[in-house]
Write an enzyme that holds these catalytic residues in place. Structure first.
Site, mmCIF file in Angstrom:
data_model
loop_
_atom_site.group_PDB
_atom_site.id
_atom_site.type_symbol
_atom_site.label_atom_id
_atom_site.label_comp_id
_atom_site.label_asym_id
_atom_site.label_seq_id
_atom_site.Cartn_x
_atom_site.Cartn_y
_atom_site.Cartn_z
ATOM 1 N N LYS A 23 0.846 -1.199 0.000
ATOM 2 C CA LYS A 23 0.000 0.000 0.000
ATOM 3 C C LYS A 23 0.881 1.250 0.000
ATOM 4 O O LYS A 23 1.678 1.441 0.924
ATOM 5 C CB LYS A 23 -0.871 -0.031 1.272
ATOM 6 C CG LYS A 23 -2.136 0.784 1.171
ATOM 7 C CD LYS A 23 -3.053 0.424 2.335
ATOM 8 C CE LYS A 23 -4.141 1.448 2.539
ATOM 9 N NZ LYS A 23 -4.992 1.112 3.680
ATOM 10 N N ARG B 193 -17.833 5.845 11.072
ATOM 11 C CA ARG B 193 -18.429 7.113 10.620
ATOM 12 C C ARG B 193 -19.711 6.894 9.837
ATOM 13 O O ARG B 193 -20.700 7.564 10.035
ATOM 14 C CB ARG B 193 -17.441 7.866 9.706
ATOM 15 C CG ARG B 193 -16.284 8.486 10.422
ATOM 16 C CD ARG B 193 -15.178 8.823 9.457
ATOM 17 N NE ARG B 193 -14.653 7.592 8.882
ATOM 18 C CZ ARG B 193 -13.644 7.524 8.051
ATOM 19 N NH1 ARG B 193 -13.056 8.630 7.629
ATOM 20 N NH2 ARG B 193 -13.223 6.363 7.608
ATOM 21 N N SER C 260 -8.641 10.588 6.381
ATOM 22 C CA SER C 260 -7.251 10.714 5.936
ATOM 23 C C SER C 260 -7.200 10.931 4.421
ATOM 24 O O SER C 260 -6.344 11.659 3.927
ATOM 25 C CB SER C 260 -6.467 9.451 6.291
ATOM 26 O OG SER C 260 -6.464 9.260 7.684
HETATM 27 P P1 ADP Z 1 -7.764 1.626 7.843
HETATM 28 O O1 ADP Z 1 -6.951 1.753 6.582
HETATM 29 O O2 ADP Z 1 -7.414 0.421 8.663
HETATM 30 O O3 ADP Z 1 -9.249 1.792 7.685
HETATM 31 P P2 ADP Z 1 -7.671 4.331 8.891
HETATM 32 O O4 ADP Z 1 -6.422 5.012 9.303
HETATM 33 O O5 ADP Z 1 -8.379 4.859 7.705
HETATM 34 O O6 ADP Z 1 -7.239 2.817 8.729
HETATM 35 O O7 ADP Z 1 -8.708 4.289 10.099
HETATM 36 C C1 ADP Z 1 -8.458 3.648 11.323
HETATM 37 C C2 ADP Z 1 -9.754 3.577 12.139
HETATM 38 O O8 ADP Z 1 -10.190 4.882 12.465
HETATM 39 C C3 ADP Z 1 -10.923 2.931 11.379
HETATM 40 O O9 ADP Z 1 -11.708 2.194 12.305
HETATM 41 C C4 ADP Z 1 -11.705 4.108 10.862
HETATM 42 O O10 ADP Z 1 -13.072 3.809 10.645
HETATM 43 C C5 ADP Z 1 -11.523 5.071 12.026
HETATM 44 N N1 ADP Z 1 -11.702 6.472 11.641
HETATM 45 C C6 ADP Z 1 -11.138 7.130 10.619
HETATM 46 N N2 ADP Z 1 -11.525 8.421 10.588
HETATM 47 C C7 ADP Z 1 -12.390 8.580 11.632
HETATM 48 C C8 ADP Z 1 -13.179 9.671 12.122
HETATM 49 N N3 ADP Z 1 -13.165 10.864 11.537
HETATM 50 N N4 ADP Z 1 -13.948 9.451 13.210
HETATM 51 C C9 ADP Z 1 -13.966 8.224 13.797
HETATM 52 N N5 ADP Z 1 -13.275 7.157 13.375
HETATM 53 C C10 ADP Z 1 -12.494 7.323 12.308
#
Ligand code: ADP
Length: 150
Positions: free
Chosen positions: A41, A90, A127
């Site tokens: 990735k 979310r 992100s």
């Molecule tokens: P992944 O690639 O494993 O999904 P992320 O870094 O995108 O990793 O997200 C890690 C965790 O944080 C996931 O459970 C995601 O749903 C949660 N998450 C991401 N953004 C938010 C947000 N704004 N509010 C709450 N949870 C979030």
């Protein structure tokens, strides 16, 4: 001692992630934030930079540890001696994804996933959008945890 891992890509770590960890600390004694370093990735921030950002966010919180991992999430949970996986939710799209991996992880390892709903104010924070804004040179400080600068 109740310990959870909070695994993710965190590319970059946002105030949405930060809020999930802070709220997780009301449930768990210790949270290990696990930065998944999947070689396949491509990420904007190196694993080392992501580690630095997250450590900075929790500099005053001894109950939060941060590590990079290259293995399967359930193997990382076992190594970290954590009985729980913390995740945030979310949207309905998040739900489908989280249910599939949460069920798989529990069936394979017995580790339970604990999911917290995002605070409404952070529901739009992702992100992916942060990276898009960075690529156009925009300021994303409103997306970041307090005390963190990128
Ligand atoms: P992944 O690639 O494993 O999904 P992320 O870094 O995108 O990793 O997200 C890690 C965790 O944080 C996931 O459970 C995601 O749903 C949660 N998450 C991401 N953004 C938010 C947000 N704004 N509010 C709450 N949870 C979030």
């Amino acid at each position: 001692m109740k310990r959870a891992i909070f695994p993710g890509s965190f590319d970059p770590f946002t105030i949405g992630h930060y809020s999930i960890v802070q709220r997780g600390l009301t449930i768990f004694d210790e949270i290990v934030v696990g930065i998944g370093n999947n070689q396949a990735k491509k990420t904007l921030f190196s694993a080392e930079k992501r580690l630095e950002i997250i450590r900075e966010a929790f500099i005053d919180e001894a109950r939060v540890k941060v590590q990079i991992y290259n293995s399967l999430t359930i193997d990382f949970a076992r190594e970290a001696k954590a009985g729980f996986i913390l995740r945030g939710l979310r949207t309905v799209a998040d739900f489908e994804y989280e249910r599939t991996i949460g069920d798989t992880n529990r069936i394979l390892s017995g580790v339970e996933t604990v999911i917290l709903f995002t605070e409404a104010a952070y529901a739009h924070i992702s992100s992916t959008v942060a990276r898009e804004l960075i690529s156009y040179g925009k300021d994303i400080s409103a997306f970041l945890p307090p005390n963190v600068k990128i």
